[in-house]
Design a protein around this motif. Structure first.
Motif, PDB file in Angstrom:
ATOM      1  N   SER A  89       7.942 -23.181  15.698  1.00  0.00           N
ATOM      2  CA  SER A  89       7.046 -23.947  16.564  1.00  0.00           C
ATOM      3  C   SER A  89       5.593 -23.502  16.418  1.00  0.00           C
ATOM      4  CB  SER A  89       7.492 -23.843  18.019  1.00  0.00           C
ATOM      5  OG  SER A  89       7.299 -22.540  18.490  1.00  0.00           O
ATOM      6  N   CYS A  90       5.376 -22.287  15.945  1.00  0.00           N
ATOM      7  CA  CYS A  90       4.017 -21.767  15.776  1.00  0.00           C
ATOM      8  C   CYS A  90       3.479 -21.964  14.372  1.00  0.00           C
ATOM      9  CB  CYS A  90       3.977 -20.273  16.116  1.00  0.00           C
ATOM     10  SG  CYS A  90       4.359 -19.902  17.830  1.00  0.00           S
ATOM     11  N   LEU A  91       4.361 -22.195  13.406  1.00  0.00           N
ATOM     12  CA  LEU A  91       3.937 -22.250  12.008  1.00  0.00           C
ATOM     13  C   LEU A  91       3.723 -23.660  11.497  1.00  0.00           C
ATOM     14  CD1 LEU A  91       6.305 -19.500  10.607  1.00  0.00           C
ATOM     15  CD2 LEU A  91       3.825 -19.348  10.835  1.00  0.00           C
ATOM     16  N   GLY A  92       4.733 -24.510  11.618  1.00  0.00           N
ATOM     17  CA  GLY A  92       4.657 -25.827  11.027  1.00  0.00           C
ATOM     18  C   GLY A  92       4.708 -25.734   9.515  1.00  0.00           C
ATOM     19  N   GLY A  93       4.998 -26.825   8.851  1.00  0.00           N
ATOM     20  CA  GLY A  93       5.065 -26.823   7.394  1.00  0.00           C
ATOM     21  C   GLY A  93       6.404 -26.332   6.896  1.00  0.00           C
ATOM     22  N   LYS A  94       6.496 -26.125   5.618  1.00  0.00           N
ATOM     23  CA  LYS A  94       7.762 -25.719   4.992  1.00  0.00           C
ATOM     24  C   LYS A  94       7.720 -24.257   4.565  1.00  0.00           C
ATOM     25  CE  LYS A  94       9.981 -29.608   5.169  1.00  0.00           C
ATOM     26  NZ  LYS A  94      11.207 -29.786   5.890  1.00  0.00           N
ATOM     27  N   SER A  95       7.184 -23.404   5.391  1.00  0.00           N
ATOM     28  CA  SER A  95       7.064 -21.982   5.069  1.00  0.00           C
ATOM     29  C   SER A  95       8.393 -21.268   5.240  1.00  0.00           C
ATOM     30  CB  SER A  95       6.041 -21.322   5.982  1.00  0.00           C
ATOM     31  OG  SER A  95       4.815 -21.970   5.907  1.00  0.00           O
ATOM     32  N   LEU A  96       8.590 -20.214   4.466  1.00  0.00           N
ATOM     33  CA  LEU A  96       9.756 -19.351   4.627  1.00  0.00           C
ATOM     34  C   LEU A  96       9.525 -18.484   5.858  1.00  0.00           C
ATOM     35  CD1 LEU A  96      12.419 -18.073   3.569  1.00  0.00           C
ATOM     36  CD2 LEU A  96      10.977 -16.461   2.313  1.00  0.00           C
ATOM     37  N   ILE A  97      10.441 -18.573   6.829  1.00  0.00           N
ATOM     38  CA  ILE A  97      10.323 -17.777   8.053  1.00  0.00           C
ATOM     39  C   ILE A  97      11.009 -16.438   7.862  1.00  0.00           C
ATOM     40  CG2 ILE A  97      11.029 -17.624  10.471  1.00  0.00           C
ATOM     41  CD1 ILE A  97      10.600 -20.631  10.657  1.00  0.00           C
ATOM     42  N   ALA A  98      12.221 -16.459   7.348  1.00  0.00           N
ATOM     43  CA  ALA A  98      12.984 -15.219   7.195  1.00  0.00           C
ATOM     44  C   ALA A  98      14.063 -15.420   6.153  1.00  0.00           C
ATOM     45  CB  ALA A  98      13.616 -14.817   8.527  1.00  0.00           C
ATOM     46  N   SER A  99      14.593 -14.316   5.671  1.00  0.00           N
ATOM     47  CA  SER A  99      15.776 -14.356   4.824  1.00  0.00           C
ATOM     48  C   SER A  99      16.694 -13.250   5.296  1.00  0.00           C
ATOM     49  CB  SER A  99      15.422 -14.196   3.345  1.00  0.00           C
ATOM     50  OG  SER A  99      14.843 -12.941   3.114  1.00  0.00           O
ATOM     51  N   GLY A 100      17.982 -13.485   5.215  1.00  0.00           N
ATOM     52  CA  GLY A 100      18.953 -12.493   5.657  1.00  0.00           C
ATOM     53  C   GLY A 100      19.972 -12.246   4.567  1.00  0.00           C
ATOM     54  N   THR A 101      20.395 -11.017   4.452  1.00  0.00           N
ATOM     55  CA  THR A 101      21.378 -10.631   3.454  1.00  0.00           C
ATOM     56  C   THR A 101      22.731 -10.482   4.127  1.00  0.00           C
ATOM     57  OG1 THR A 101      19.665  -9.434   2.277  1.00  0.00           O
ATOM     58  CG2 THR A 101      21.937  -8.921   1.687  1.00  0.00           C
ATOM     59  N   GLY A 102      23.741 -11.134   3.574  1.00  0.00           N
ATOM     60  CA  GLY A 102      25.085 -11.032   4.116  1.00  0.00           C
ATOM     61  C   GLY A 102      25.715  -9.691   3.782  1.00  0.00           C
ATOM     62  N   VAL A 103      26.943  -9.519   4.244  1.00  0.00           N
ATOM     63  CA  VAL A 103      27.673  -8.287   3.946  1.00  0.00           C
ATOM     64  C   VAL A 103      27.743  -8.103   2.438  1.00  0.00           C
ATOM     65  CG1 VAL A 103      29.871  -7.102   4.200  1.00  0.00           C
ATOM     66  CG2 VAL A 103      28.954  -8.440   6.098  1.00  0.00           C
ATOM     67  N   ASN A 104      27.954  -9.177   1.722  1.00  0.00           N
ATOM     68  CA  ASN A 104      27.880  -9.174   0.267  1.00  0.00           C
ATOM     69  C   ASN A 104      26.423  -9.464  -0.101  1.00  0.00           C
ATOM     70  OD1 ASN A 104      27.916  -9.682  -2.461  1.00  0.00           O
ATOM     71  ND2 ASN A 104      29.711 -11.020  -2.394  1.00  0.00           N
ATOM     72  N   PRO A 105      25.724  -8.536  -0.747  1.00  0.00           N
ATOM     73  CA  PRO A 105      24.302  -8.727  -1.053  1.00  0.00           C
ATOM     74  C   PRO A 105      23.994  -9.985  -1.852  1.00  0.00           C
ATOM     75  CG  PRO A 105      24.962  -6.464  -1.493  1.00  0.00           C
ATOM     76  CD  PRO A 105      26.211  -7.231  -1.182  1.00  0.00           C
ATOM     77  N   LYS A 106      25.003 -10.560  -2.507  1.00  0.00           N
ATOM     78  CA  LYS A 106      24.778 -11.791  -3.264  1.00  0.00           C
ATOM     79  C   LYS A 106      24.602 -12.996  -2.332  1.00  0.00           C
ATOM     80  CE  LYS A 106      27.342 -10.248  -7.284  1.00  0.00           C
ATOM     81  NZ  LYS A 106      28.516 -10.459  -8.145  1.00  0.00           N
ATOM     82  N   ASN A 107      25.033 -12.855  -1.081  1.00  0.00           N
ATOM     83  CA  ASN A 107      24.941 -13.944  -0.109  1.00  0.00           C
ATOM     84  C   ASN A 107      23.673 -13.810   0.719  1.00  0.00           C
ATOM     85  OD1 ASN A 107      27.454 -14.763  -0.994  1.00  0.00           O
ATOM     86  ND2 ASN A 107      28.538 -13.700   0.627  1.00  0.00           N
ATOM     87  N   THR A 108      22.577 -14.291   0.181  1.00  0.00           N
ATOM     88  CA  THR A 108      21.304 -14.257   0.884  1.00  0.00           C
ATOM     89  C   THR A 108      20.963 -15.665   1.348  1.00  0.00           C
ATOM     90  OG1 THR A 108      20.537 -12.386  -0.409  1.00  0.00           O
ATOM     91  CG2 THR A 108      18.853 -13.693   0.686  1.00  0.00           C
ATOM     92  N   ARG A 109      20.605 -15.775   2.642  1.00  0.00           N
ATOM     93  CA  ARG A 109      20.220 -17.073   3.193  1.00  0.00           C
ATOM     94  C   ARG A 109      18.741 -17.057   3.507  1.00  0.00           C
ATOM     95  NH1 ARG A 109      24.252 -18.321   7.992  1.00  0.00           N
ATOM     96  NH2 ARG A 109      22.544 -19.712   8.470  1.00  0.00           N
ATOM     97  N   GLN A 110      18.108 -18.196   3.302  1.00  0.00           N
ATOM     98  CA  GLN A 110      16.696 -18.325   3.638  1.00  0.00           C
ATOM     99  C   GLN A 110      16.551 -19.306   4.788  1.00  0.00           C
ATOM    100  OE1 GLN A 110      14.525 -19.299   0.085  1.00  0.00           O
ATOM    101  NE2 GLN A 110      14.470 -17.157  -0.522  1.00  0.00           N
ATOM    102  N   TYR A 111      15.637 -18.982   5.702  1.00  0.00           N
ATOM    103  CA  TYR A 111      15.379 -19.811   6.869  1.00  0.00           C
ATOM    104  C   TYR A 111      13.940 -20.304   6.766  1.00  0.00           C
ATOM    105  CZ  TYR A 111      19.598 -17.505   8.436  1.00  0.00           C
ATOM    106  OH  TYR A 111      20.886 -17.038   8.525  1.00  0.00           O
ATOM    107  N   ASN A 112      13.782 -21.604   6.611  1.00  0.00           N
ATOM    108  CA  ASN A 112      12.466 -22.203   6.426  1.00  0.00           C
ATOM    109  C   ASN A 112      12.023 -22.939   7.679  1.00  0.00           C
ATOM    110  OD1 ASN A 112      12.034 -21.575   3.579  1.00  0.00           O
ATOM    111  ND2 ASN A 112      13.769 -22.929   3.230  1.00  0.00           N
ATOM    112  N   ALA A 113      10.692 -23.028   7.853  1.00  0.00           N
ATOM    113  CA  ALA A 113      10.144 -23.818   8.957  1.00  0.00           C
ATOM    114  C   ALA A 113      10.500 -25.280   8.717  1.00  0.00           C
ATOM    115  CB  ALA A 113       8.641 -23.628   9.027  1.00  0.00           C
ATOM    116  N   GLY A 114      10.918 -25.958   9.745  1.00  0.00           N
ATOM    117  CA  GLY A 114      11.320 -27.356   9.613  1.00  0.00           C
ATOM    118  C   GLY A 114      10.327 -28.331  10.202  1.00  0.00           C
TER     119      GLY A 114
END
Length: 188
Positions: A89-114
């Motif tokens: 709500s503070c950023l706007g645009g399609k910026s990357l907000i955060a990324s998280g690594t799963g228990v398996n390091p190959k499983n990384t998710r990215q969370y983008n501003a919508g």
């Protein structure tokens, strides 16, 4: 529920006291205006409080309010998605907000501003402290990295993770760390 206490007094002897337990009604956040700065103290970031804080900040008129200070020093509870939503709500645009690594390091998710544009139109300052954790760290990291807010204060707790609960027999619960690596300890 009720709790019985045995009260000992050297003059009056012993007496029983019956107390009724009830949930403590502490607000998730509160706000006060000091001169032309809106000071928002956030105690908990969950889905509801993130929406409320974002709506409150979005209603502030830049002609009246010169900026907002978000005090996150005591915000150690919350949902990672709420931190992402408040940052969005503070950023706007399609910026990357955060990324998280799963228990398996190959499983990384990215969370983008919508959101296409920021709902919040005033300058922001975020204040952190040793009790700032989880969702508040995700929010703080995103607005700092994308130069949307100035972050001041002390090192944060350093724990931003997603956990998942699995109910077991007998009312017990197995809690598994599902994703980590959202937040990072910051130096003052």
């Amino acid at each position: 529920s009720r709790a019985m206490l045995l009260w000992a007094d050297s003059r009056a002897g012993y007496r029983e006291v019956s107390l009724t337990r009830s949930p403590m009604a502490r607000p998730a956040w509160r706000s006060v205006r000091m001169d032309s700065v809106e000071v928002v103290q956030v105690f908990r970031l969950d889905t509801a409080s993130a929406k409320e804080v974002a709506a409150w900040l979005g209603k502030l008129d830049p002609a009246v309010v010169s900026g907002a200070l978000l005090d996150l020093r005591l915000c150690h509870a919350g949902d990672p998605d709420a931190g992402i939503a408040l940052a969005d709500s503070c950023l706007g645009g399609k910026s990357l907000i955060a990324s998280g690594t799963g228990v398996n390091p190959k499983n990384t998710r990215q969370y983008n501003a919508g959101k296409k544009e920021s709902a919040v139109r005033i300058p922001l300052v975020a204040v952190t402290g040793p009790w700032t954790a989880g969702a508040a760290e995700i929010f703080t990291g995103a607005v700092q990295a994308l130069h949307r807010a100035v972050v001041v204060g002390e090192k944060t707790f350093g724990y931003a993770a997603r956990q998942q609960d699995f109910p077991l027999e007998g009312g017990r619960v197995l809690r598994i760390l599902d994703e980590r690596g959202f937040g990072q300890r910051r130096k003052p």
